[in-house]
Design a protein around this motif. Structure first.
Motif, PDB file in Angstrom:
ATOM      1  N   UNK A 266     -92.198  28.242 -79.282  1.00  0.00           N
ATOM      2  CA  UNK A 266     -91.298  27.092 -79.420  1.00  0.00           C
ATOM      3  C   UNK A 266     -89.879  27.598 -79.656  1.00  0.00           C
ATOM      4  N   UNK A 267     -88.936  27.106 -78.848  1.00  0.00           N
ATOM      5  CA  UNK A 267     -87.522  27.438 -78.976  1.00  0.00           C
ATOM      6  C   UNK A 267     -86.726  26.152 -78.947  1.00  0.00           C
ATOM      7  N   UNK A 282     -84.966  34.513 -70.632  1.00  0.00           N
ATOM      8  CA  UNK A 282     -86.355  34.142 -70.900  1.00  0.00           C
ATOM      9  C   UNK A 282     -87.358  35.090 -70.230  1.00  0.00           C
ATOM     10  N   UNK A 283     -86.935  36.283 -69.904  1.00  0.00           N
ATOM     11  CA  UNK A 283     -87.804  37.175 -69.133  1.00  0.00           C
ATOM     12  C   UNK A 283     -89.031  37.629 -69.922  1.00  0.00           C
ATOM     13  N   UNK A 284     -88.950  37.690 -71.266  1.00  0.00           N
ATOM     14  CA  UNK A 284     -90.080  38.148 -72.079  1.00  0.00           C
ATOM     15  C   UNK A 284     -90.848  37.017 -72.737  1.00  0.00           C
ATOM     16  N   UNK A 285     -90.492  35.770 -72.439  1.00  0.00           N
ATOM     17  CA  UNK A 285     -91.087  34.633 -73.150  1.00  0.00           C
ATOM     18  C   UNK A 285     -92.225  34.027 -72.336  1.00  0.00           C
ATOM     19  N   UNK A 286     -93.196  34.846 -71.983  1.00  0.00           N
ATOM     20  CA  UNK A 286     -94.297  34.320 -71.185  1.00  0.00           C
ATOM     21  C   UNK A 286     -95.209  33.383 -71.958  1.00  0.00           C
ATOM     22  N   UNK A 287     -95.117  33.386 -73.292  1.00  0.00           N
ATOM     23  CA  UNK A 287     -95.945  32.495 -74.109  1.00  0.00           C
ATOM     24  C   UNK A 287     -95.238  31.190 -74.458  1.00  0.00           C
ATOM     25  N   UNK A 288     -94.013  30.999 -73.988  1.00  0.00           N
ATOM     26  CA  UNK A 288     -93.235  29.820 -74.356  1.00  0.00           C
ATOM     27  C   UNK A 288     -93.913  28.550 -73.858  1.00  0.00           C
ATOM     28  N   UNK A 289     -94.105  27.587 -74.778  1.00  0.00           N
ATOM     29  CA  UNK A 289     -94.753  26.322 -74.449  1.00  0.00           C
ATOM     30  C   UNK A 289     -93.810  25.129 -74.566  1.00  0.00           C
ATOM     31  N   UNK A 290     -92.807  25.212 -75.457  1.00  0.00           N
ATOM     32  CA  UNK A 290     -91.907  24.080 -75.687  1.00  0.00           C
ATOM     33  C   UNK A 290     -90.476  24.596 -75.795  1.00  0.00           C
ATOM     34  N   UNK A 291     -89.589  24.083 -74.933  1.00  0.00           N
ATOM     35  CA  UNK A 291     -88.179  24.442 -74.912  1.00  0.00           C
ATOM     36  C   UNK A 291     -87.359  23.168 -75.072  1.00  0.00           C
ATOM     37  N   UNK A 309     -85.250  27.873 -60.876  1.00  0.00           N
ATOM     38  CA  UNK A 309     -86.391  28.579 -60.288  1.00  0.00           C
ATOM     39  C   UNK A 309     -87.441  28.925 -61.346  1.00  0.00           C
ATOM     40  N   UNK A 310     -86.975  29.280 -62.551  1.00  0.00           N
ATOM     41  CA  UNK A 310     -87.910  29.614 -63.640  1.00  0.00           C
ATOM     42  C   UNK A 310     -88.743  28.401 -64.023  1.00  0.00           C
ATOM     43  N   UNK A 311     -88.123  27.237 -64.098  1.00  0.00           N
ATOM     44  CA  UNK A 311     -88.837  26.012 -64.452  1.00  0.00           C
ATOM     45  C   UNK A 311     -89.933  25.707 -63.428  1.00  0.00           C
ATOM     46  N   UNK A 312     -89.627  25.836 -62.147  1.00  0.00           N
ATOM     47  CA  UNK A 312     -90.627  25.539 -61.127  1.00  0.00           C
ATOM     48  C   UNK A 312     -91.697  26.620 -61.076  1.00  0.00           C
ATOM     49  N   UNK A 313     -91.332  27.847 -61.445  1.00  0.00           N
ATOM     50  CA  UNK A 313     -92.325  28.899 -61.484  1.00  0.00           C
ATOM     51  C   UNK A 313     -93.325  28.730 -62.610  1.00  0.00           C
ATOM     52  N   UNK A 314     -92.854  28.257 -63.773  1.00  0.00           N
ATOM     53  CA  UNK A 314     -93.763  28.035 -64.910  1.00  0.00           C
ATOM     54  C   UNK A 314     -94.565  26.758 -64.760  1.00  0.00           C
ATOM     55  N   UNK A 315     -94.009  25.775 -64.092  1.00  0.00           N
ATOM     56  CA  UNK A 315     -94.742  24.529 -63.851  1.00  0.00           C
ATOM     57  C   UNK A 315     -95.069  23.801 -65.146  1.00  0.00           C
ATOM     58  N   UNK A 318     -94.982  25.067 -69.421  1.00  0.00           N
ATOM     59  CA  UNK A 318     -93.923  24.909 -70.421  1.00  0.00           C
ATOM     60  C   UNK A 318     -93.368  23.491 -70.331  1.00  0.00           C
ATOM     61  N   UNK A 319     -93.120  22.907 -71.496  1.00  0.00           N
ATOM     62  CA  UNK A 319     -92.507  21.583 -71.600  1.00  0.00           C
ATOM     63  C   UNK A 319     -91.043  21.752 -71.966  1.00  0.00           C
TER      64      UNK A 319
END
Length: 622
Positions: A266-267, A282-291, A309-315, A318-319
Motif C-alpha cells: 500500500x502506497x 515502481x520497478x521493484x513494487x511487484x507486490x503493490x496492491x493499492x496506490x 503502460x505500467x497500469x495496463x501491464x498490472x491490470x 493493483x487498485x
C-alpha cells in the motif's frame, strides 16, 4: 455487627472462602471481568480476588483513589483508567499488569520508579495527556523489558523519547510537535514494526539521512500531515508493506525512493502537489496492491506514458485511485488509464497538448503563512513580462487554475525564492505561499489556483555574494489574472428550454397531485423522526453496563479521549506583552488543580525583511 464485619474483612485479605469478596454493589462482575466504568467513582471499591480485567474508565479517579491493596493483586492483567482525573502516573498498580490504558487524563511525567513496578507490561496507552519530552525521566522504560506497544499520541513531545525499550514493536507519536529526528533517535529498536509520526513538524532538512534505515524490520511507516517535500532518504525497504505520505505538499518523488521495496502493498501519496512520477519509480513494487493518488495536480503528458503502460501491464492486480488528469486542458478530468489513444499519438508528434513538457517543480518544501500586515512589492504593470535589475520574469496562464512562471537570469544563482499572493481588496491582505527553487531551473508551474482571481507573483534570486545582488536584491514581480472556471456547455441551454416548455404544458391537476404527494412524504418523515427521537430519549439511561464510552466515535487505536486544543496564540502588535484578565471584570477564582501553561515560541533571529519581506522557515512553522 462487628464480628460479621471483621470476618468479612479477614475473608477479603486472606482469600478464605469460595471466591473472596463479592462483587461491589456499584459495579458489575462477570467471572474475571469487573465493570466499574461510568459510575462517577472517586475511589476504587474493594475488588474480588479473581478480578483479571478492570474497567474503571470515565470516572473521577485521581491518584488518591487507587488503594495500595491493588499492588498485592496477582491476577489483574488489564486495567482501563482512561478519561479520569489522573495528573500523575499511577503508583499503586498490580505488578502482574500486561496492558494499561491511561488515555485522556492530565498525566505530565513518566517516572522511572513507577514504570519499574510493572515488569510484565506489554501495552501502554498514554494518548491525550500532557507529557513533554523533558518530563520523561531518563531511562524511564528500563524497567519494562517486555513493552511491545507504546502510544503517546496528542501530547507535547518536541522530539523522539530517548531510552525506548528494544522490545518495542509499535510506536505512535502522532499529533505532537516533533520537528527534528537525529540519527540516533531509533537506535536499538530493531524489533519496531509500526511507526506513526502523523501531524508533526517534520521537514526533509530536519531528518537525518540514516534515521529510518536502522529500523530493519519496519512494516508500516506513516508520515501524514508533515512538511515533507519528498520521501525521507534511506527508507527501510526489506520488510516495508505500507507507506503513508499523504498531505505533505510534496512536489516530486525521487526515482530511487522506492527501490528494493518488493513487499510494499500500500502506497498513499494523496493530498500533495505532484504533477508527475519519474520512470522506474515502481520497478521493484511487484507486490503493490493499492496506490492512492488523490488530490494531486497530475499533468498527463508524455511524462506519464510509462505509468499508463505500467497500469495496463498490472491490470487488476493493483487498485489505483485518484489518478485523474488536471492538465493539459484536452484531457482534464479524465483518468490516466483511459487515455490510450492520446498516449499512443503523443510520441508521433501529435498536435495534442499531451506532448507538452511538464514545467519543473521546486525541490524544497513549500511554506504557508498568513501575514495580514505583510505588503508584497507591487509590479509596475499587470501580467506579461517584467524585468528586474538582472532578472526577467514571464507569467502565462495555462488553465483556469494554473499559471506557468518562467524566468531568465543572466547571472547564476544557487536558488530562487518564488512567492505568490492572491490579491483581495487590498494588496496587504491574503495568504502568501512561497517555495525555494534550485538555481538550474527556469520555470515553475503554479497549480490549484482560484479561477478569476488576481495573483501577484514574485521571484528573488538568493546569492551569497552581495556584490552581485545577494539577499538585499529587489525581487521581480508580475501580476496576472486566472481564467474562467470550466463549465460544461454543449446543448445545456436547449435542454433546459425543452424542460421549461414541458413544465409549462403540464396539467394543473398533475402539479397539484405532485405537491400533495410531497407534503404527505414530509409529514410521514416528520412523524418517523419524532418517534425515533422519543424512543432514543426513553432509552437514554439503558445500557449502563456497556463496555467503553458509548455514543462516541474512536479510531482503531484510540479507545477514548478528546483531541487537545493545541492552538497557538500569536501576538504581533507592540508592545510585546499580554495579560490574562477575567471577563466582565470579575475576580479570577481558579481551582487549585487548574494550571495554565504558556509556551513562547520565537521566530528566527535573522530578519525576514532581507528576503523581500518573506517569512523564514522557523517563523512559518510557528
Amino acid at each position: 455487627k462487628f464480628s460479621f464485619s471483621l470476618a468479612f474483612f479477614v475473608c477479603f485479605i486472606t482469600g478464605d472462602g469460595d471466591e473472596g469478596i463479592v462483587c461491589p454493589s456499584v459495579c458489575r462482575c462477570d467471572e474475571g471481568f469487573v465493570y466499574c466504568n461510568d459510575r462517577g467513582l472517586s475511589i476504587i471499591p474493594p475488588l474480588p480476588l479473581t478480578a483479571a480485567i478492570l474497567y474503571l474508565q470515565s470516572n473521577r479517579l485521581s491518584n488518591a483513589g487507587l488503594p495500595p491493596s491493588l499492588e498485592r493483586s496477582s491476577s489483574i492483567r488489564v486495567v482501563y483508567l482512561y478519561a479520569n482525573q489522573l495528573d500523575e502516573f499511577p503508583i499503586h498498580l498490580p505488578p502482574s499488569l500486561r496492558e494499561l490504558h491511561l488515555q485522556d487524563n492530565n498525566i505530565r511525567t513518566l517516572p522511572r520508579s513507577s514504570l519499574a513496578k510493572l515488569p510484565l507490561l506489554e501495552r501502554l496507552h498514554l494518548d491525550d495527556n500532557s507529557i513533554s519530552t523533558v518530563s520523561i525521566q531518563e531511562r524511564a522504560f528500563s524497567g519494562t523489558p517486555r513493552l511491545r506497544l507504546l502510544f503517546l499520541s496528542r501530547n507535547h513531545l518536541s522530539s523522539i523519547p530517548a531510552g525506548l525499550p528494544a522490545s518495542l514493536e509499535e510506536l505512535r507519536l502522532d499529533d505532537n510537535r516533533i520537528s527534528t529526528i537525529p540519527t540516533h533517535a531509533f537506535r536499538g529498536l530493531s524489533s519496531l514494526r509500526r511507526l506513526v509520526l502523523d501531524g508533526n513538524l517534520l521537514a526533509n532538512t530536519r531528518i537525518a539521512d540514516d534515521t529510518f534505515s536502522r529500523l530493519s524490520n519496519l512494516t508500516e511507516l506513516s508520515l501524514v500531515r508533515n512538511a515533507l517535500q519528498a520521501p525521507p532518504v534511506n527508507l527501510p525497504s526489506a520488510h516495508l508493506m505500507r507507506l503513508h505520505l499523504q498531505d505533505n505538499g510534496m512536489t516530486h518523488m525521487p526515482r530511487g525512493a522506492l527501490d528494493g521495496m518488493r513487499r510494499l502493498q500500500r502506497l498513499d501519496l494523496s493530498g500533495n502537489n505532484l504533477t508527475s512520477l519519474p520512470r522506474g519509480l515502481l520497478k521493484d513494487t511487484e507486490s503493490l496492491e493499492l496506490l492512492l493518488l488523490r488530490g494531486n495536480p497530475w499533468y498527463c503528458g508524455c511524462n506519464l506514458r510509462w505509468l499508463h503502460a505500467w497500469l495496463h501491464g498490472r491490470g487488476a492486480a493493483v487498485t489505483v485511485r485518484g489518478l485523474t488528469c488536471q492538465g493539459p486542458e484536452a484531457v482534464r478530468g479524465q483518468a490516466l488509464r483511459d487515455l490510450t489513444g492520446l498516449m499512443e499519438q503523443s510520441p508521433h508528434g501529435s498536435t495534442t497538448t499531451t506532448s507538452l513538457l511538464v514545467p519543473t517543480q521546486g525541490s524544497l518544501f513549500t511554506l504557508r503563512a498568513k501575514r495580514p500586515g505583510l505588503v508584497m512589492p507591487l509590479p509596475p504593470g499587470e501580467g506579461g513580462q517584467v524585468s528586474g535589475e538582472a532578472l526577467e520574469l514571464t507569467v502565462k496562464p495555462l488553465s483556469p487554475d494554473s499559471v506557468l512562471v518562467t524566468w531568465l537570469c543572466p547571472r547564476p544563482a544557487p536558488s530562487f525564492r518564488l512567492s505568490w499572493l492572491r490579491l483581495g481588496s487590498s494588496a496587504a491582505l491574503g495568504s502568501i505561499t512561497e517555495t525555494l527553487v534550485p538555481g538550474e531551473r527556469q520555470q515553475y508551474l503554479l497549480t490549484q489556483l482560484t479561477p478569476r482571481s488576481h495573483y501577484l507573483i514574485c521571484l528573488l534570486p538568493l546569492r551569497q555574494d552581495p556584490s552581485i545582488g545577494g539577499a538585499s536584491a529587489t525581487p521581480a514581480c508580475a501580476q496576472i489574472e486566472t481564467g474562467e472556471a470550466l463549465v460544461s456547455t454543449g446543448g445545456e441551454g436547449s435542454d433546459k428550454e425543452g424542460q421549461d416548455s414541458e413544465i409549462t404544458v403540464l396539467p394543473l391537476a398533475g402539479i397539484i397531485g405532485g405537491a400533495t404527494a410531497l407534503v404527505s412524504l414530509l409529514l410521514i418523515f416528520g412523524i418517523f423522526c419524532w418517534y425515533g427521537q422519543r424512543a432514543g430519549y426513553m432509552s437514554g439511561d439503558s445500557g449502563s453496563y456497556s463496555r467503553g464510552r458509548g455514543g462516541k466515535h474512536y479510531d482503531d487505536y484510540v479507545e477514548s479521549g478528546t483531541k487537545k486544543d493545541t492552538s497557538i496564540l500569536e501576538i504581533r502588535a507592540p508592545p510585546a506583552g499580554f495579560q490574562m484578565t477575567a471577563m466582565a471584570h470579575q475576580p479570577l477564582q481558579p481551582k487549585l488543580e487548574d494550571v495554565t501553561y504558556i509556551h513562547t515560541i520565537f521566530p528566527s533571529s535573522s530578519s525576514s525583511s532581507s528576503h523581500g519581506g518573506i517569512p523564514d522557515i522557523d517563523y512559518a512553522y510557528t
